[in-house]
Scaffold this motif. Structure first.
Motif, mmCIF file in Angstrom:
data_model
loop_
_atom_site.group_PDB
_atom_site.id
_atom_site.type_symbol
_atom_site.label_atom_id
_atom_site.label_comp_id
_atom_site.label_asym_id
_atom_site.label_seq_id
_atom_site.Cartn_x
_atom_site.Cartn_y
_atom_site.Cartn_z
ATOM 1 N N GLU A 291 47.630 -18.229 -44.238
ATOM 2 C CA GLU A 291 48.173 -16.996 -43.192
ATOM 3 C C GLU A 291 48.872 -17.551 -42.062
ATOM 4 O O GLU A 291 49.844 -17.068 -41.642
ATOM 5 N N ALA A 292 48.310 -18.982 -41.509
ATOM 6 C CA ALA A 292 49.233 -19.183 -40.432
ATOM 7 C C ALA A 292 50.573 -20.013 -40.849
ATOM 8 O O ALA A 292 51.630 -19.638 -40.193
ATOM 9 N N VAL A 293 50.604 -20.405 -42.143
ATOM 10 C CA VAL A 293 51.844 -21.030 -42.683
ATOM 11 C C VAL A 293 52.680 -19.631 -42.762
ATOM 12 O O VAL A 293 53.974 -19.747 -42.597
ATOM 13 N N LEU A 294 52.313 -18.567 -43.416
ATOM 14 C CA LEU A 294 53.075 -17.283 -43.622
ATOM 15 C C LEU A 294 53.573 -16.824 -42.271
ATOM 16 O O LEU A 294 54.628 -16.381 -42.086
ATOM 17 N N ARG A 295 52.792 -16.557 -41.340
ATOM 18 C CA ARG A 295 53.101 -16.083 -39.978
ATOM 19 C C ARG A 295 54.068 -16.932 -39.385
ATOM 20 O O ARG A 295 55.150 -16.386 -38.638
ATOM 21 N N LEU A 296 54.138 -18.452 -39.361
ATOM 22 C CA LEU A 296 55.360 -19.354 -38.951
ATOM 23 C C LEU A 296 56.389 -18.954 -39.753
ATOM 24 O O LEU A 296 57.666 -19.069 -39.130
ATOM 25 N N ALA A 297 56.402 -18.827 -41.209
ATOM 26 C CA ALA A 297 57.623 -18.420 -41.892
ATOM 27 C C ALA A 297 58.225 -17.303 -41.646
ATOM 28 O O ALA A 297 59.544 -17.072 -41.447
ATOM 29 N N GLY A 298 57.471 -16.345 -41.182
ATOM 30 C CA GLY A 298 58.001 -14.905 -40.825
ATOM 31 C C GLY A 298 57.930 -13.921 -41.895
ATOM 32 O O GLY A 298 57.401 -14.031 -42.842
ATOM 33 N N ARG A 299 59.044 -12.870 -41.632
ATOM 34 C CA ARG A 299 58.874 -11.727 -42.462
ATOM 35 C C ARG A 299 59.427 -12.180 -43.858
ATOM 36 O O ARG A 299 60.202 -13.152 -44.090
ATOM 37 N N GLY A 300 58.667 -11.785 -45.151
ATOM 38 C CA GLY A 300 58.918 -11.940 -46.457
ATOM 39 C C GLY A 300 58.291 -12.942 -46.894
ATOM 40 O O GLY A 300 58.121 -13.006 -48.185
ATOM 41 N N GLY A 301 57.184 -13.563 -46.092
ATOM 42 C CA GLY A 301 56.384 -14.694 -46.475
ATOM 43 C C GLY A 301 55.201 -14.058 -47.357
ATOM 44 O O GLY A 301 54.720 -15.086 -48.400
ATOM 45 N N LEU A 302 54.713 -13.005 -47.312
ATOM 46 C CA LEU A 302 53.669 -12.405 -47.592
ATOM 47 C C LEU A 302 53.680 -12.476 -49.380
ATOM 48 O O LEU A 302 52.774 -12.870 -50.114
ATOM 49 N N ALA A 303 55.271 -12.294 -49.683
ATOM 50 C CA ALA A 303 55.150 -12.171 -51.284
ATOM 51 C C ALA A 303 54.807 -13.488 -51.989
ATOM 52 O O ALA A 303 54.620 -13.620 -53.103
ATOM 53 N N ALA A 304 54.651 -14.676 -51.270
ATOM 54 C CA ALA A 304 54.619 -16.018 -51.720
ATOM 55 C C ALA A 304 53.389 -16.467 -51.350
ATOM 56 O O ALA A 304 52.998 -17.615 -51.477
ATOM 57 N N VAL A 305 52.487 -15.737 -50.783
ATOM 58 C CA VAL A 305 51.046 -15.930 -50.654
ATOM 59 C C VAL A 305 50.277 -16.905 -51.720
ATOM 60 O O VAL A 305 49.619 -17.869 -51.364
ATOM 61 N N ASP A 306 50.483 -16.639 -53.050
ATOM 62 C CA ASP A 306 49.681 -17.342 -53.890
ATOM 63 C C ASP A 306 50.594 -18.627 -54.456
ATOM 64 O O ASP A 306 49.963 -19.095 -55.443
ATOM 65 N N GLU A 307 51.684 -18.631 -53.744
ATOM 66 C CA GLU A 307 52.609 -20.037 -54.073
ATOM 67 C C GLU A 307 52.276 -20.899 -52.953
ATOM 68 O O GLU A 307 52.621 -22.152 -53.420
ATOM 69 N N ILE A 308 51.512 -20.586 -52.038
ATOM 70 C CA ILE A 308 51.335 -21.829 -51.221
ATOM 71 C C ILE A 308 49.974 -22.224 -51.425
ATOM 72 O O ILE A 308 49.092 -21.505 -51.438
ATOM 73 N N ASP A 309 49.853 -23.549 -51.501
ATOM 74 C CA ASP A 309 48.867 -24.251 -51.549
ATOM 75 C C ASP A 309 48.341 -24.947 -50.585
ATOM 76 O O ASP A 309 49.025 -25.961 -49.975
ATOM 77 N N ALA A 310 47.222 -24.568 -50.166
ATOM 78 C CA ALA A 310 46.773 -25.287 -48.703
ATOM 79 C C ALA A 310 46.292 -26.642 -48.996
ATOM 80 O O ALA A 310 46.167 -27.459 -47.983
ATOM 81 N N LEU A 311 46.148 -27.001 -50.281
ATOM 82 C CA LEU A 311 45.677 -28.428 -50.660
ATOM 83 C C LEU A 311 46.956 -29.352 -50.992
ATOM 84 O O LEU A 311 46.521 -30.251 -51.316
ATOM 85 N N SER A 312 48.017 -28.757 -51.104
ATOM 86 C CA SER A 312 49.293 -29.500 -51.411
ATOM 87 C C SER A 312 49.650 -30.797 -50.926
ATOM 88 O O SER A 312 49.949 -31.788 -51.423
ATOM 89 N N GLY A 313 49.326 -30.667 -49.311
ATOM 90 C CA GLY A 313 49.451 -32.009 -48.778
ATOM 91 C C GLY A 313 50.942 -32.336 -48.766
ATOM 92 O O GLY A 313 51.715 -31.926 -49.208
ATOM 93 N N ALA A 314 51.099 -33.687 -48.041
ATOM 94 C CA ALA A 314 52.385 -34.524 -48.179
ATOM 95 C C ALA A 314 52.207 -35.871 -48.154
ATOM 96 O O ALA A 314 51.805 -36.522 -46.981
ATOM 97 N N GLY A 315 51.991 -36.484 -49.250
ATOM 98 C CA GLY A 315 51.355 -37.901 -49.447
ATOM 99 C C GLY A 315 49.954 -37.974 -48.894
ATOM 100 O O GLY A 315 49.088 -37.150 -49.306
ATOM 101 N N ALA A 316 49.801 -38.865 -47.825
ATOM 102 C CA ALA A 316 48.498 -39.242 -47.465
ATOM 103 C C ALA A 316 47.885 -38.065 -46.409
ATOM 104 O O ALA A 316 46.791 -38.116 -45.673
#
Length: 221
Positions: free
Chosen positions: A137-162
């Motif tokens: 939700e914090a990521v979606l709010r930072l992204a702004g309008r239109g982000g809610l449709a991508a909620v199930d595409e955002i993986d909170a465990l995706s990380g970035a390397g280490a």
């Protein structure tokens, strides 16, 4: 004026239990107390959902002319938090840990997230689910309008390397406005038992500083 203190690259977390900061006048009064300036001279910028995202003190203060004061407000009446950051956009999510069956709550989660929840100890599962959700939700709010449709595409465990404090964004969000890169940085915030909070920023913050209710002193982490 707290210009120097707010310019240390940290997220500044304030508890505002004595005021309803969800009301425009309550938030302005809080900022006026913090910045030592008149409330009617502070200008607020809001996002498309009406949430305050930045503030500007009056022109006759010693606030640097090219500085930006970004903020996010917790929208739960039981946890009135304000997060401030100089020159770093920030979004906030605060939620209570749910009680009872979690089955239907798993709908907006990715297969990787669901698997991590299934493997978590039963006693920790609800808190882990809430932690994943506030990150999304914090990521979606930072992204702004239109982000809610991508909620199930955002993986909170995706990380970035280490770096497990980073969340990779789906192409739909990185291409939408160009303001965000492929990674958003998230940070868990201490809010006490039974609650979970997370802040999201487009770049890493240098740490967190927790302030008392009167903004008279803070502990840095």
């Amino acid at each position: 004026m707290r210009s120097a203190e707010l310019a240390d690259g940290r997220l500044h977390i304030f508890s505002a239990e004595t005021r309803d900061i969800r009301r425009p006048d309550g938030l302005l009064d809080f900022l006026a107390t913090l910045l030592h300036c008149p409330a009617d001279g502070i200008s607020l910028t809001r996002d498309d959902f009406g949430r305050p995202v930045s503030a500007r003190p009056p022109a006759d203060t010693d606030w640097p002319p090219d500085a930006g004061l970004f903020l996010a407000v917790g929208d739960d009446p039981d946890h009135r938090l304000v997060v401030l950051a100089r020159d770093l956009p920030v979004a906030l999510s605060v939620h209570p840990v749910p009680r009872g069956p979690l089955g239907e709550l798993l709908l907006p989660f990715t297969p990787l997230e669901r698997e991590s929840l299934r493997r978590a100890p039963a006693a920790d599962r609800a808190r882990q689910l809430t932690r994943l959700w506030v990150r999304k939700e914090a990521v979606l709010r930072l992204a702004g309008r239109g982000g809610l449709a991508a909620v199930d595409e955002i993986d909170a465990l995706s990380g970035a390397g280490a770096d497990d404090d980073a969340v990779r964004l789906p192409p739909a969000l990185t291409d939408a406005g160009g303001a965000l890169g492929p990674v958003v940085h998230v940070r868990d915030l201490p809010v006490g038992p039974g609650w979970v909070a997370c802040a999201a920023t487009p770049a890493p913050a240098r740490g967190v500083r927790l302030w008392g209710a009167n903004a008279s002193g803070g502990a840095a982490t």
